[in-house]
Design a protein around this motif. Structure first.
Motif, PDB file in Angstrom:
ATOM      1  N   LEU A 103      -1.729  53.413  87.732  1.00  0.00           N
ATOM      2  CA  LEU A 103      -1.857  54.185  89.114  1.00  0.00           C
ATOM      3  C   LEU A 103      -2.689  53.239  90.106  1.00  0.00           C
ATOM      4  N   THR A 104      -2.306  53.361  91.385  1.00  0.00           N
ATOM      5  CA  THR A 104      -3.159  52.477  92.146  1.00  0.00           C
ATOM      6  C   THR A 104      -4.560  52.766  92.322  1.00  0.00           C
ATOM      7  N   VAL A 105      -5.207  51.814  93.112  1.00  0.00           N
ATOM      8  CA  VAL A 105      -6.727  52.104  93.323  1.00  0.00           C
ATOM      9  C   VAL A 105      -7.089  53.528  93.733  1.00  0.00           C
ATOM     10  N   GLU A 106      -6.224  53.920  94.799  1.00  0.00           N
ATOM     11  CA  GLU A 106      -6.531  55.316  95.459  1.00  0.00           C
ATOM     12  C   GLU A 106      -6.455  56.286  94.322  1.00  0.00           C
ATOM     13  N   GLN A 107      -5.030  56.077  93.654  1.00  0.00           N
ATOM     14  CA  GLN A 107      -4.963  57.162  92.655  1.00  0.00           C
ATOM     15  C   GLN A 107      -5.675  57.269  91.574  1.00  0.00           C
ATOM     16  N   ASN A 108      -6.475  56.293  91.055  1.00  0.00           N
ATOM     17  CA  ASN A 108      -7.301  56.124  90.126  1.00  0.00           C
ATOM     18  C   ASN A 108      -8.644  56.900  90.706  1.00  0.00           C
ATOM     19  N   ILE A 109      -8.929  56.571  91.737  1.00  0.00           N
ATOM     20  CA  ILE A 109      -9.985  57.282  92.493  1.00  0.00           C
ATOM     21  C   ILE A 109     -10.076  58.723  92.428  1.00  0.00           C
ATOM     22  N   THR A 110      -8.547  59.140  92.992  1.00  0.00           N
ATOM     23  CA  THR A 110      -8.499  60.698  92.784  1.00  0.00           C
ATOM     24  C   THR A 110      -8.090  61.337  91.957  1.00  0.00           C
ATOM     25  N   LEU A 111      -7.829  60.733  90.608  1.00  0.00           N
ATOM     26  CA  LEU A 111      -7.504  61.136  89.403  1.00  0.00           C
ATOM     27  C   LEU A 111      -8.062  62.471  89.062  1.00  0.00           C
ATOM     28  N   PRO A 112      -9.865  62.645  88.870  1.00  0.00           N
ATOM     29  CA  PRO A 112     -10.341  63.868  88.771  1.00  0.00           C
ATOM     30  C   PRO A 112      -9.903  64.851  89.688  1.00  0.00           C
ATOM     31  N   LEU A 113      -9.887  64.607  91.006  1.00  0.00           N
ATOM     32  CA  LEU A 113      -9.603  65.829  91.771  1.00  0.00           C
ATOM     33  C   LEU A 113      -8.103  66.306  91.532  1.00  0.00           C
ATOM     34  N   ARG A 114      -7.159  65.325  91.285  1.00  0.00           N
ATOM     35  CA  ARG A 114      -5.692  65.788  91.024  1.00  0.00           C
ATOM     36  C   ARG A 114      -5.637  66.510  89.849  1.00  0.00           C
ATOM     37  N   LEU A 115      -6.384  65.921  88.800  1.00  0.00           N
ATOM     38  CA  LEU A 115      -6.385  66.809  87.455  1.00  0.00           C
ATOM     39  C   LEU A 115      -7.004  68.129  87.469  1.00  0.00           C
ATOM     40  N   SER A 116      -8.062  68.379  88.556  1.00  0.00           N
ATOM     41  CA  SER A 116      -8.564  69.557  88.674  1.00  0.00           C
ATOM     42  C   SER A 116      -7.779  70.621  89.694  1.00  0.00           C
ATOM     43  N   ARG A 117      -6.887  69.843  90.470  1.00  0.00           N
ATOM     44  CA  ARG A 117      -5.878  70.520  91.505  1.00  0.00           C
ATOM     45  C   ARG A 117      -6.646  70.848  92.673  1.00  0.00           C
ATOM     46  N   THR A 118      -7.761  69.972  93.148  1.00  0.00           N
ATOM     47  CA  THR A 118      -8.734  70.056  94.219  1.00  0.00           C
ATOM     48  C   THR A 118      -7.955  69.171  95.232  1.00  0.00           C
ATOM     49  N   ARG A 119      -7.999  69.783  96.535  1.00  0.00           N
ATOM     50  CA  ARG A 119      -7.435  68.727  97.443  1.00  0.00           C
ATOM     51  C   ARG A 119      -8.465  67.666  97.804  1.00  0.00           C
ATOM     52  N   VAL A 120      -7.890  66.421  98.060  1.00  0.00           N
ATOM     53  CA  VAL A 120      -8.661  65.385  98.200  1.00  0.00           C
ATOM     54  C   VAL A 120      -9.143  65.352  99.926  1.00  0.00           C
ATOM     55  N   ASP A 121     -10.498  65.089  99.766  1.00  0.00           N
ATOM     56  CA  ASP A 121     -11.226  65.031 101.196  1.00  0.00           C
ATOM     57  C   ASP A 121     -11.112  63.697 101.792  1.00  0.00           C
ATOM     58  N   ARG A 122     -10.293  63.614 102.753  1.00  0.00           N
ATOM     59  CA  ARG A 122      -9.910  62.033 103.170  1.00  0.00           C
ATOM     60  C   ARG A 122     -10.955  61.453 103.704  1.00  0.00           C
ATOM     61  N   ALA A 123     -11.949  62.283 104.425  1.00  0.00           N
ATOM     62  CA  ALA A 123     -13.033  61.587 105.041  1.00  0.00           C
ATOM     63  C   ALA A 123     -14.032  61.061 103.876  1.00  0.00           C
ATOM     64  N   ARG A 124     -14.353  62.090 103.017  1.00  0.00           N
ATOM     65  CA  ARG A 124     -15.106  61.575 101.877  1.00  0.00           C
ATOM     66  C   ARG A 124     -14.626  60.131 101.089  1.00  0.00           C
ATOM     67  N   LEU A 125     -13.171  60.374 101.006  1.00  0.00           N
ATOM     68  CA  LEU A 125     -12.656  59.401 100.253  1.00  0.00           C
ATOM     69  C   LEU A 125     -12.749  58.125 100.884  1.00  0.00           C
ATOM     70  N   ARG A 126     -12.660  57.884 102.247  1.00  0.00           N
ATOM     71  CA  ARG A 126     -12.644  57.051 103.136  1.00  0.00           C
ATOM     72  C   ARG A 126     -14.202  56.380 102.930  1.00  0.00           C
ATOM     73  N   GLU A 127     -15.099  57.341 103.068  1.00  0.00           N
ATOM     74  CA  GLU A 127     -16.540  56.630 103.069  1.00  0.00           C
ATOM     75  C   GLU A 127     -16.823  56.204 101.555  1.00  0.00           C
ATOM     76  N   ILE A 128     -16.283  56.826 100.654  1.00  0.00           N
ATOM     77  CA  ILE A 128     -16.542  56.125  99.301  1.00  0.00           C
ATOM     78  C   ILE A 128     -15.969  54.725  99.028  1.00  0.00           C
ATOM     79  N   VAL A 129     -14.814  54.731  99.625  1.00  0.00           N
ATOM     80  CA  VAL A 129     -14.140  53.422  99.397  1.00  0.00           C
ATOM     81  C   VAL A 129     -14.664  52.362 100.159  1.00  0.00           C
ATOM     82  N   GLU A 130     -15.109  52.706 101.263  1.00  0.00           N
ATOM     83  CA  GLU A 130     -16.021  51.851 102.245  1.00  0.00           C
ATOM     84  C   GLU A 130     -17.308  51.180 101.381  1.00  0.00           C
ATOM     85  N   ARG A 131     -18.030  52.326 101.102  1.00  0.00           N
ATOM     86  CA  ARG A 131     -19.277  51.962 100.304  1.00  0.00           C
ATOM     87  C   ARG A 131     -19.099  50.986  99.151  1.00  0.00           C
TER      88      ARG A 131
END
Lengths: 246, 829
Positions: A103-131
């Motif tokens: 999996l890519t970096v993004e896919q690895n980061i969102t893996l828990p969300l994907r497994l729990s079928r939760t929508r990815v919060d793009r803003a939150r993802l961007r914030e974390i990735v930048e952090r």
């Protein structure tokens, strides 16, 4: 035990094996891990610190005693419920092999969300990735990253679900001093800047010095606790525990 | 989820390539077997000779029996071995049926002419030319006994024209005929030679009987169904059967029809074996690939995947891989089917008149088989993977040691028990039809038991070989350690190797065991000084009898009869002086009274039928004639000579081709004298002992070798597959060994030692499976627990297994060692 503890362990024991070959890894441990704080768990090899982490995080079930995560009693949950709890309320950073290589970096980061079928919060993802400083590496695969970068991806993955607590099992154990310092600073920042709770097992006094509190484990019991640690004080305490003589 | 599955598949191409290959081969095999089965079930045989007769009436080609089972009457019919003839009176009865314009009777007999393929050249009377119909290109109908008409193709190949002389060899007589006519037509698969009516009846040798009757409706083709109904009503109560349309082809080509029926059982048995082997092989490949991803799965478990999600993920991977592999396999399957058809045709097991049916069913069956095999395999492997504890993702420490699941051990023990039961069942089976599928099943069940108990087997093997391996200080020592600690992986390599050795051994040596016993009996029982063959006409045998220095001539003819519905091989022998040419090892009674009303029975057949000397057996001869002879002797050499022995003249009257298969000659006459006696019959030769033994052993074996050879090839691919997967996964470990100072040579030697220990274990287990299965087979079929395993083929099997295993280990290891060790160790993910 304060009301504001994220994890509360009450008389937790863990025994491996049966009969004469039984080994007690934890003996009647009672402790609360406070919210919004960075706690380090130290101890010599075989002191039970890994077992402590596994029990606290719901990766392993104690032989006796109770472990509570917030309001939830973990010992009553089956493996599927525990998994669901882990993916919603707990984050993990391991020593190595944190990432799924396909999996890519993004896919690895969102893996828990994907497994729990939760929508990815793009803003939150961007914030974390930048952090964690990986904005430019989002499409890369783990094999294309350095060890420090991989650990930062792991931290991002641990944070993405807004967990109540992030557990680290020697997260800097396989890194060089400089890179380790970066990763530890990042963990420190998540506590200070985001109010995250972090619990980290380590054997490195320098790593422990980034924590607010250090718990010392010896022979399956909590031998001591130290607030506002420095690496010198931690090393000295470890030496007195009798296992820091290398 | 599906995204995760797809990226995993893309990323781990190599790991899934193994499963893909195994599934692809399985699908192609199942598809090819399906085509054979489909051909057997629905294959049509177009009529040639009888194409012009709208309604065809022939004898009943089946033995019928009603079985009463729980108040239900179940009708069963089994095919006869020879053509059933009709009394000529039937034709007279049909002439009076309303709507019938004309009735044409036909006799058919082998009539070999130069240039035509032996066995597909038939003689007829010209009066039945209308059945095709044949018309004249030149000349006229034969009217005298010495005149013939030949078809266009025969005329062309043998350069015949009106006025030519044509030598014709038929069972009753061999002679030269004058060609008086050439037809305009020719038949695709047979040559036709037409005689005058009287001569044809004489050569057919069945006075008062006809082989077929053609009925032409007054209303032409359109009146077919009405007339067929009236004809059926008219022959009710007799043995006559009525055929129209494509059904006529089956009657005309009775050989093809028998082959068609055989294809059903062969396609089914082969396909079933292929499917079982496929599930076993694919399960092994999947389990291995999942084992290699254990850490990744543990990580997924730790960060948030439930056991159910892991199972689903593995299930979807399997589904995607299997649909792709199945589709590709189904595409290749028909080519494999065509190849099998060509091989079977070359071996004479599939007549050219029976065409392959290629329909969508086997293609879908192939995809379905791949999906089912993958699904079953994924289910089995996922059970274990879901048990992987998330804690195992933590830290760099080695993954938890192998624990063999209780369910797996129980299943293994159940398979062992199944193997014991099947072995006992097999040792009590004494008909080939029953024992051959059970033989394969027994071997497979034993192998499945080995596969299930493989981790335990591997640990035991490691302990046993350990001491021996440690004699080699570096390579052997490391190999011993690896065998001990990697027992789960070693087990998954031992399983397909055992399957290959066990199946190959069983397939090859079942044939040799049966062949050896039969050949040994035939060799011991043939006491004649000379053997002549093949296809010896009665006249040639008579010529031999009149040769100086010949004391006894025994004509031997083979056919098959049905007792009830069961098949029994029968030989017809000339009774006079039999003891001087053939020793059947008579146990009770005597062969002296062998005549048209008596029979001799082998010991095994006597047991099966429950008869003794003096009893009567009711049976149906090859052409449908009922026969109830009295048993006059029970003999020991049934495998070598056939279960039943009757008088030659009796049997010759009830077979399509009454020429003797072999003629045994006793007396001081030399081979040259015999050759000179049969000089008018160029096909007949004096056979030497070596050819004779070879012919006896080879009968029927090749077809089995071709079909089962595919399954052996499949297991060989599986072996290479598994070993290559297992070795390729060890790149990091091998790199570490190199870094700590092990030389490349030492690493390779270590791998070779490991592989040899694995091969040795698999050979021991595979041989055990083979011997147990074949001992049971021999006990049932031969009556003595003595499997015959010729050393050279056996060593070839072992050598082949070892060579494959070493090659499949050494090549991937070389590739792995080609990378700089430091780079490999350095890479993290």
């Amino acid at each position: 035990m304060g009301m504001d503890d994220v994890v509360a362990m009450d008389a937790v024991s863990k025994v491996y094996g049966k009969g004469r070959s039984a080994v007690a890894a934890l003996r009647e441990v009672t402790i609360g891990l406070p919210r919004g704080r960075f706690t380090a768990v130290m101890g010599p090899s075989g002191s039970g610190k890994s077992t402590f982490l596994h029990c606290a995080a719901g990766l392993d079930t104690p032989t006796s005693g109770s472990v509570r995560l917030g309001d939830t009693e973990l010992s009553r949950l089956n493996e599927t419920r525990l998994t669901e709890l882990r993916r919603r309320r707990v984050g993990f950073v391991f020593q190595a092999f944190n990432l799924v290589p396909s999996l890519t970096v993004e896919q690895n980061i969102t893996l828990p969300l994907r497994l729990s079928r939760t929508r990815v919060d793009r803003a939150r993802l961007r914030e974390i990735v930048e952090r964690v400083g990986l904005a430019e590496r989002i499409g890369h695969r783990p094999a294309q990253l350095s060890g420090g970068q991989q650990q930062r991806v792991a931290i991002a993955r641990a944070l993405v679900t807004r967990p109540e607590v992030v557990f680290g099992d020697e997260p800097t154990g396989a890194l060089d001093t400089m890179t380790a310092r970066e990763v530890l600073s990042l963990l420190r920042e998540t506590v200070d800047g985001m109010g995250q709770t972090v619990v980290m097992v380590t054997h490195d006094p320098v790593a422990a010095s980034y924590a607010d509190t250090v718990l010392f484990l010896a022979d399956g019991r909590i031998a001591d606790a130290m607030d506002a640690p420095t690496s010198e004080k931690v090393a000295a305490r470890m030496t007195r525990l009798g296992a820091w003589n290398r | 989820m599906i995204g995760l599955v797809l990226s995993t598949l893309r990323h781990r191409k190599a790991g899934f390539a193994g499963a893909f290959l195994a599934l692809f081969c399985a699908a192609a095999l199942v598809c090819a077997c399906g085509i054979l089965l489909d051909t057997g079930l629905r294959g049509t045989i177009a009529p040639e000779r009888y194409a012009g007769a709208p309604v065809l009436v022939t004898g009943d080609q089946y033995v019928h029996q009603d079985k009463i089972k729980k108040h239900k009457v179940k009708h069963k019919a089994k095919a006869l071995a020879e053509r059933a003839w009709l009394p000529v009176a039937t034709a007279d009865r049909l002439r009076g049926v309303p709507g019938v314009r004309s009735v044409v009777t036909e006799v058919t007999f082998p009539a070999e002419v130069p240039g035509a393929t032996p066995g597909s050249s038939w003689g007829h009377g010209w009066e039945s030319a209308a059945l095709t119909p044949f018309t004249f290109a030149a000349g006229r109908a034969p009217s005298a006994a010495g005149e013939v008409v030949v078809d266009a193709a025969t005329a062309r190949t043998a350069h015949l024209r009106v006025g030519s002389r044509l030598p014709v060899s038929s069972p009753i007589a061999t002679g030269a005929y004058r060609v008086v006519g050439v037809t305009r037509e020719a038949l695709p698969h047979q040559a036709a030679v037409f005689f005058s009516t009287g001569e044809a009846r004489r050569l057919a040798g069945r006075p008062g009987a006809v082989s077929a009757i053609g009925v032409f409706p007054a209303a032409g083709e359109s009146g077919t169904s009405t007339v067929a109904k009236s004809v059926t009503a008219a022959v009710r109560g007799t043995t006559a059967t009525v055929h129209t349309g494509g059904d006529r082809g089956r009657t005309e080509f009775w050989d093809a029809e028998k082959a068609r029926i055989k294809l059903i059982s062969m396609g089914g048995a082969l396909g079933g074996t292929a499917l079982l082997v496929a599930i076993l092989v694919v399960a092994g490949t999947f389990a291995l690939s999942i084992q290699q991803r254990q850490r990744e799965i543990a990580l997924l478990r730790a960060v948030a995947a439930t056991p159910r999600q892991i199972r689903r993920m593995i299930g979807r991977e399997a589904l995607i891989v299997s649909v792709g592999a199945g589709a590709l396999g189904a595409a290749v399957g028909p080519l494999l089917g065509l190849w099998l058809r060509d091989r079977f045709r070359a071996l004479g097991a599939l007549p050219p008149t029976l065409n392959l049916v290629i329909s969508p069913f086997p293609l879908f069956a192939a995809v379905l088989a791949a999906v089912v095999a993958a699904w079953a395999a994924a289910r089995l492997s996922a059970r274990r993977s879901a048990r992987i504890r998330p804690v195992e993702a933590l830290g760099e420490a080695a993954l938890s040691g192998p624990r063999t699941g209780a369910a797996r051990i129980l299943a293994g023990l159940a398979c062992l028990a199944g193997g014991v039961v099947l072995t006992l069942v097999l040792s009590s089976l004494n008909t080939e039809a029953a024992s051959s599928p059970v033989t394969m099943l027994t071997a497979i069940v034993w192998t499945v038991a080995v596969a299930l108990l493989a981790p335990i087997v591997a640990r035991t093997a490691a302990a046993l070989w350990g001491t021996l391996l440690r004699l080699s200080p570096v390579g052997g020592h490391l190999a011993a350690a690896n065998l001990r600690t990697r027992s789960r992986i070693v087990g998954s390599v031992i399983a397909p190797l055992t399957l290959m050795v066990g199946l190959t051994g069983t397939i090859l040596f079942a044939q040799t065991t049966m062949g050896h016993a039969a050949t040994a009996q035939a060799d011991a029982g043939t006491v004649a000084d000379h053997v002549l063959g093949p296809k010896v006409p009665a006249a040639a045998a008579a010529a031999l009898r009149h040769t100086d220095g010949v004391t006894t001539v025994t004509e031997v003819l083979h056919s098959t009869v049905r007792v009830g519905l069961a098949n029994y091989g029968v030989q017809g022998v000339t009774p006079a002086g039999l003891s001087r040419t053939m020793n059947l090892d008579v146990r009770s009674g005597s062969l002296n009274g062998l005549d048209a009303g008596t029979i001799a029975v082998s010991g095994t057949a006597a047991d099966r039928l429950g008869v003794h000397v003096g009893d009567t057996i009711r049976m149906t001869l090859g052409d449908g004639t009922p026969f109830a002879p009295r048993v006059i002797a029970v003999y020991g050499r049934g495998l070598g000579f056939g279960d039943l022995t009757v008088a030659h003249d009796l049997l010759a009257a009830h077979v399509d081709d009454p020429r003797a298969d072999t003629v045994l000659v006793a007396g001081p006459a030399g081979a040259d004298a015999l050759r000179s006696a049969v000089r008018h019959y160029p096909a007949v030769t004096v056979l030497d002992q070596a050819t004779l033994s070879k012919d006896r052993a080879a009968a029927g074996a090749e077809v089995n070798y071709v079909a089962m050879g595919l399954i052996i090839a499949f297991t060989a691919i599986a072996v290479v597959n598994t070993l290559a997967m297992a070795t390729a996964d060890r790149a990091r470990e091998l790199a570490l060994l190199r870094l700590v100072g092990t030389t490349r040579r030492q690493v390779m030697r270590m791998l070779r030692w490991e592989t040899l220990a694995v091969v040795a274990t698999a050979v021991v287990l595979g041989t055990a499976v083979t011997l147990i299965t074949l001992t049971a087979l021999a006990t049932g079929m031969i009556g003595s627990a003595a499997p015959y395993v010729p050393p050279v083929p056996y060593l070839a099997v072992i050598g082949g297994a070892a060579a494959l295993a070493v090659l499949a280990t050494v090549l991937p290891a070389r590739l792995a060692l080609a990378t700089r060790p430091a780079d490999l160790i350095g890479s993290r993910a």
